[in-house]
Motif scaffolding. Structure first.
Motif, PDB file in Angstrom:
ATOM      1  N   ASP A   1       0.827  -1.201   0.000  1.00  9.39           N
ATOM      2  CA  ASP A   1       0.000   0.000   0.000  1.00  9.39           C
ATOM      3  C   ASP A   1       0.865   1.256   0.000  1.00  9.39           C
ATOM      4  OD1 ASP A   1      -2.451   1.499   0.174  1.00  9.39           O
ATOM      5  OD2 ASP A   1      -1.996   1.823   2.300  1.00  9.39           O
ATOM      6  N   SER A   2       1.927   1.263   0.827  1.00 11.32           N
ATOM      7  CA  SER A   2       2.779   2.457   0.896  1.00 11.32           C
ATOM      8  C   SER A   2       4.172   2.097   1.385  1.00 11.32           C
ATOM      9  CB  SER A   2       2.164   3.508   1.822  1.00 11.32           C
ATOM     10  OG  SER A   2       2.168   3.040   3.154  1.00 11.32           O
ATOM     11  N   VAL A   3       5.106   3.010   1.127  1.00 10.49           N
ATOM     12  CA  VAL A   3       6.484   2.878   1.597  1.00 10.49           C
ATOM     13  C   VAL A   3       6.905   4.229   2.149  1.00 10.49           C
ATOM     14  CG1 VAL A   3       8.885   2.445   0.968  1.00 10.49           C
ATOM     15  CG2 VAL A   3       7.071   1.140  -0.119  1.00 10.49           C
ATOM     16  N   GLU A   4       7.551   4.197   3.303  1.00  9.39           N
ATOM     17  CA  GLU A   4       8.128   5.401   3.906  1.00  9.39           C
ATOM     18  C   GLU A   4       9.618   5.149   4.046  1.00  9.39           C
ATOM     19  OE1 GLU A   4       8.027   7.836   8.120  1.00  9.39           O
ATOM     20  OE2 GLU A   4       6.402   6.449   7.653  1.00  9.39           O
ATOM     21  N   LEU A   5      10.420   6.109   3.621  1.00  7.77           N
ATOM     22  CA  LEU A   5      11.875   5.946   3.614  1.00  7.77           C
ATOM     23  C   LEU A   5      12.531   7.030   4.447  1.00  7.77           C
ATOM     24  CD1 LEU A   5      14.030   4.174   2.183  1.00  7.77           C
ATOM     25  CD2 LEU A   5      14.143   5.943   0.448  1.00  7.77           C
TER      26      LEU A   5
ATOM     27  N   THR B   1       3.915  -0.719   4.309  1.00  6.95           N
ATOM     28  CA  THR B   1       2.570  -0.932   4.824  1.00  6.95           C
ATOM     29  C   THR B   1       1.738  -1.574   3.729  1.00  6.95           C
ATOM     30  OG1 THR B   1       2.765   1.036   6.211  1.00  6.95           O
ATOM     31  CG2 THR B   1       0.549   0.160   5.882  1.00  6.95           C
ATOM     32  N   GLY B   2       0.929  -2.547   4.106  1.00  5.29           N
ATOM     33  CA  GLY B   2       0.073  -3.212   3.137  1.00  5.29           C
ATOM     34  C   GLY B   2      -0.898  -4.132   3.841  1.00  5.29           C
ATOM     35  N   ASN B   3      -1.531  -4.996   3.052  1.00  5.25           N
ATOM     36  CA  ASN B   3      -2.491  -5.958   3.581  1.00  5.25           C
ATOM     37  C   ASN B   3      -1.944  -7.363   3.401  1.00  5.25           C
ATOM     38  OD1 ASN B   3      -4.413  -3.991   4.260  1.00  5.25           O
ATOM     39  ND2 ASN B   3      -5.112  -3.909   2.141  1.00  5.25           N
ATOM     40  N   ASP B   4      -2.145  -8.219   4.431  1.00  2.00           N
ATOM     41  CA  ASP B   4      -1.687  -9.604   4.319  1.00  2.00           C
ATOM     42  C   ASP B   4      -2.729 -10.426   3.557  1.00  2.00           C
ATOM     43  OD1 ASP B   4      -3.711 -10.068   6.150  1.00  2.00           O
ATOM     44  OD2 ASP B   4      -2.386 -10.660   7.778  1.00  2.00           O
TER      45      ASP B   4
END
Length: 184
Positions: free
Chosen positions: A87-91, A136-139
């Motif tokens: 869903d998203s990536v934070e770096l 972040t995402g869904n399993d």
């Protein structure tokens, strides 16, 4: 405004003035000719020259803004995506937020089909650094999950290129994040 940005702005203006000047020279000389095929050919040649100059200017601007001695590039890829629908990536680099990205369904599918995304391109000083990435995402059951990874690396006078891979682990039925530092 930095000296590099001023140089890039000056080069861009010079490029625009040159393109306009060349265009004004071509039209009057061929306006007298009735041979429209020659005019079209000449315009196509000028277009290709302008595109080549624009590409060269872009490459020069990248070299000026991101010299190899300070450059870092971070990429994201996804192995299969069964255990984590991204869903998203934070770096973060050295506890400073440097990039974040929210994925659309189409972008996620492209990553799952083998695509690689450059999520960050920037400059850092030489020495030791800490890269932190939060995915972040869904399993598989639809629950929201987060996976984080940290990676210590040393910045030398060469470009640092790091790939963050989301890989499915069949043994644990979850996604793991792997870090691969590319050598040029």
């Amino acid at each position: 405004m930095t000296t590099v940005r001023k140089s890039c702005t000056s080069l861009t203006r010079l490029f625009a003035v040159t393109a306009v000047f060349l265009g004004s020279l071509v039209i009057p000389t061929h306006a007298e000719d009735n041979n429209k095929g020659a005019l079209a050919s000449e315009l196509e040649d000028i277009k290709s020259q302008v595109l080549k100059l624009n590409r060269d200017l872009f490459i020069l601007e990248e070299d000026l803004l991101f010299p190899a001695s300070t450059q870092i590039a971070v990429f994201v890829s996804v192995d299969v995506g069964r255990f984590l629908k991204l869903d998203s990536v934070e770096l973060k680099i050295d506890d400073n937020n440097v990039s974040g990205f929210l994925y659309t369904e189409r972008q996620r599918k492209a990553l799952e089909q083998g695509g690689i995304q450059r999520i960050y391109l920037g400059n850092i000083k030489m020495g030791p650094h800490l890269l932190t990435a939060i995915f972040t995402g869904n399993d598989a059951e639809g629950r929201t999950v987060q996976r984080a990874i940290t990676h210590n690396f040393d910045k030398t006078d060469e470009t640092v290129m790091i790939e963050l891979k989301v890989e499915d682990s069949e043994s644990s039925y979850r996604a793991d994040i792997k870090v691969e530092q590319w050598a040029l």
